[in-house]
Design a protein around this motif. Structure first.
Motif, short mmCIF file in Angstrom:
data_model
loop_
_atom_site.label_atom_id
_atom_site.label_comp_id
_atom_site.label_asym_id
_atom_site.label_seq_id
_atom_site.Cartn_x
_atom_site.Cartn_y
_atom_site.Cartn_z
N THR A 189 0.83 -1.21 0.00
CA THR A 189 0.00 0.00 0.00
C THR A 189 0.87 1.25 0.00
O THR A 189 0.61 2.23 -0.72
CB THR A 189 -0.94 -0.01 1.22
OG1 THR A 189 -1.81 -1.14 1.12
CG2 THR A 189 -1.77 1.26 1.29
N TRP A 190 1.92 1.24 0.83
CA TRP A 190 2.85 2.38 0.86
C TRP A 190 3.54 2.55 -0.48
O TRP A 190 3.65 3.66 -1.01
CB TRP A 190 3.88 2.14 1.97
CG TRP A 190 5.00 3.13 1.98
CD1 TRP A 190 5.00 4.36 2.56
CD2 TRP A 190 6.30 2.97 1.38
NE1 TRP A 190 6.21 4.98 2.36
CE2 TRP A 190 7.03 4.15 1.65
CE3 TRP A 190 6.92 1.94 0.67
CZ2 TRP A 190 8.34 4.34 1.21
CZ3 TRP A 190 8.22 2.13 0.21
CH2 TRP A 190 8.92 3.32 0.49
N GLU A 193 1.27 4.05 -3.17
CA GLU A 193 1.10 5.50 -3.02
C GLU A 193 2.30 6.25 -3.57
O GLU A 193 2.17 7.29 -4.24
CB GLU A 193 0.87 5.86 -1.55
CG GLU A 193 0.55 7.33 -1.32
CD GLU A 193 0.15 7.65 0.11
OE1 GLU A 193 -0.07 8.84 0.40
OE2 GLU A 193 0.04 6.72 0.93
N ARG A 196 2.17 6.17 -7.44
CA ARG A 196 1.14 7.02 -8.02
C ARG A 196 1.54 8.49 -8.04
O ARG A 196 0.91 9.30 -8.74
CB ARG A 196 -0.19 6.83 -7.28
CG ARG A 196 -0.87 5.51 -7.58
CD ARG A 196 -2.31 5.51 -7.10
NE ARG A 196 -2.42 5.69 -5.67
CZ ARG A 196 -2.40 4.71 -4.76
NH1 ARG A 196 -2.26 3.44 -5.15
NH2 ARG A 196 -2.52 4.97 -3.47
N ASP A 214 0.99 1.74 -10.46
CA ASP A 214 1.22 1.04 -9.20
C ASP A 214 0.94 -0.45 -9.33
O ASP A 214 1.75 -1.29 -8.90
CB ASP A 214 0.37 1.65 -8.08
CG ASP A 214 -1.12 1.75 -8.43
OD1 ASP A 214 -1.51 1.51 -9.59
OD2 ASP A 214 -1.91 2.07 -7.51
#
Length: 251
Positions: A189-190, A193, A196, A214
């Motif tokens: 998830t990190w 981000e 993106r 991503d």
């Protein structure tokens, strides 16, 4: 001294590494740093020093008119702004980010010439890294191929003792996995981000592949992880450069 695994791939966290280390990332394009961000964050959190050199502007990767960018200069400025934003998110001090803007050939790839070798040599000589990260040379992307070729020519010519850490990329043809960094959903998830923040690349991938930037990168990590008993993994092949024999490979 860094020790290579004898046979099986080794997890990065299992390696006995001296500290502190100096790392250089030779990124062919803006965003190649982010492709191995989980591994680089491991070193960053250890207190090692990381320097990033982006070799080309990556202007050709921006679609005409995206964010009102039409000229090569506008597209280059956009991509460099995205890289600076992702490095800030990562926590890399701004003074450790450099844009080398190596002159390209007629097809837009960095020239394999003495001037570009000198740029790489001067950058590395000023920082004296223990480890140099870059995409694997066995890659269908010509700029990735030439990044490796320029580095190799410099390392052998200067007879430096240094480790090259060659990472798997979406366009890697084949490589040996010596080292890997497993990670799970939270780190994914990190990383998503972070990726993106390269919004021009994210949009281009959505437009041309119906898949975000991503997810494209994480899909590679997911496939690699399946073979290493991990949810995701970043994979690397290691090469040792040493003056005594000007050869590379495993110890």
């Amino acid at each position: 001294m860094l020790q290579l695994p004898v046979q099986d791939p080794l997890q990065l966290a299992q390696m006995e590494l001296p500290a502190p280390l100096t790392l250089v990332v030779l990124a062919p394009h803006p965003d190649d740093f982010d492709a191995i961000a989980v591994t680089l964050r491991y070193f960053h959190q250890r207190g090692d020093t990381i320097h990033l050199a982006v070799l080309t502007t990556g202007a050709s990767g921006v679609e005409d008119g995206y964010a009102d960018a039409y000229t090569a200069d506008d597209k280059a400025a956009l991509r460099e702004k995205e890289q600076a934003a992702s490095c800030a998110f990562f926590g890399l001090p701004p003074e450790r980010l450099s844009f080398l803007r190596l002159p390209p050939d007629e097809k837009g790839n960095p020239r394999l010439d003495e001037a570009n070798q000198l740029s790489i040599r001067d950058y590395l000589a000023a920082r004296q890294p223990d480890l140099v990260f870059m995409p694997h040379g066995n890659d269908s992307n010509v700029t990735h191929q030439r990044t490796y070729a320029l580095f190799r020519a410099v390392a052998l010519g200067e007879q430096w003792t240094v480790w090259a850490v060659l990472n798997q990329d979406a366009k890697t043809v084949a490589m040996r996995t010596d080292l890997y960094t497993p990670f799970g959903a939270d780190d994914a998830t990190w990383k998503a981000e972070l990726l993106r923040l390269h919004a021009s690349q994210h949009q281009r991938n959505l437009n041309t592949r119906a898949q975000g930037f991503d997810e494209r990168v994480l899909a590679v990590n997911r496939r690699t992880g399946q073979g290493l008993n991990a949810e995701y993994a970043e994979a690397f092949e290691l090469e040792r450069y040493a003056p005594e024999d000007e050869s590379t490979g495993k110890n």
